[in-house]
Scaffold this active site. Structure first.
Site, PDB file in Angstrom:
ATOM      1  N   HIS A 181      30.007  33.218  -2.196  1.00 18.70           N
ATOM      2  CA  HIS A 181      30.270  32.670  -3.525  1.00 18.70           C
ATOM      3  C   HIS A 181      31.351  33.456  -4.258  1.00 18.70           C
ATOM      4  O   HIS A 181      31.746  34.544  -3.852  1.00 18.70           O
ATOM      5  CB  HIS A 181      28.977  32.640  -4.360  1.00 18.70           C
ATOM      6  N   CYS A 197      24.397  38.616  -0.540  1.00 18.41           N
ATOM      7  CA  CYS A 197      25.378  37.533  -0.535  1.00 18.41           C
ATOM      8  C   CYS A 197      26.780  38.099  -0.316  1.00 18.41           C
ATOM      9  O   CYS A 197      27.026  39.284  -0.536  1.00 18.41           O
ATOM     10  CB  CYS A 197      25.332  36.767  -1.848  1.00 18.41           C
TER      11      CYS A 197
END
Length: 230
Positions: A181, A197
């Site tokens: 992301h 992440c």
């Protein structure tokens, strides 16, 4: 003729001293207090709020000089057995490679899992989202009650921790809870900062988003491949 008494001169000096002290205090407060133009974003990795000036950021892109030159997008020669279209993340060197034909790859700088949150393995892109929403976990809301207002989800936008784009990583057809992301904290690229992440500069994740498809293979590894500049 004007007469100035000692009392008058003393009173004038006192007023000047008080005025100077007040101005000094105001200057100090202005230097340490976020201005009206500044906003805050919640960084789920550090569990804290980050103050930034949105005037320095274009919508969806970060100031290019905020990312170290080493981690800016570039095309490199890349030796791998993986097929074109595969994403390979090198957590040791903090790079994400999108494999291209003819022994090349597009290389992006990334931020990866901090100590205790690093991982490696093979997964796939299960879905993609532009300006994704974000919902804090119960533990996050417990640590920071201010996040309870986002219990139903924070709408996508420049203040959202997931940034401009998100690629959701699935394993065995199920959401792994890991994502590739964007981030509005471009200074974190090249660091071990996340909760697992893979974070990218917003401009880079927007670019990657247009190049990959749902179902694309993602390989996360610690051992670097053979890479050289073109």
């Amino acid at each position: 003729m004007t007469f100035t008494t000692t009392a008058t001169r003393t009173s004038t000096r006192f007023r000047r001293l008080v005025t100077g002290a007040i101005l000094g205090m105001c200057a100090a407060l202005l230097a340490t207090t976020p201005t009206l133009a500044e906003q805050r974003i919640y960084d789920p990795s550090s569990g804290s709020w980050i103050t930034y000036d949105p005037a320095r950021l274009d919508r969806g892109t970060s100031s290019s000089n905020s990312v170290p030159a080493k981690f800016k997008k570039t095309i490199v020669r890349y030796s791998t057995d993986e097929a074109p279209g595969t994403i390979i993340v090198d957590t040791q060197e903090k790079f994400l490679f999108l494999v291209e034909p003819d022994g090349k790859a597009i290389r992006y700088g990334v931020g990866v899992g901090k100590e205790g949150f690093a991982w490696a393995g093979q997964t796939k892109i299960g879905r993609k989202a532009e300006w994704p929403s974000w919902t804090p976990t119960p533990n996050m809301m417990k640590r920071d009650p201010e996040l309870k207002k986002y219990a139903g989800g924070m709408p996508g936008g420049i203040n959202n921790p997931l940034g401009a784009r998100a690629l959701y990583l699935y394993n065995g057809g199920r959401d792994s809870l890991y994502r590739i992301h964007g981030t509005n904290a471009p200074w974190s690229i090249g660091q071990n900062v996340s909760s697992g992440c893979i974070r990218m500069n917003n401009a880079d994740v927007e670019d990657l988003y247009t190049r990959v498809k749902v179902g694309a293979k993602v390989v996360v590894r610690h051992k670097p491949e053979l890479v050289s500049s073109l």
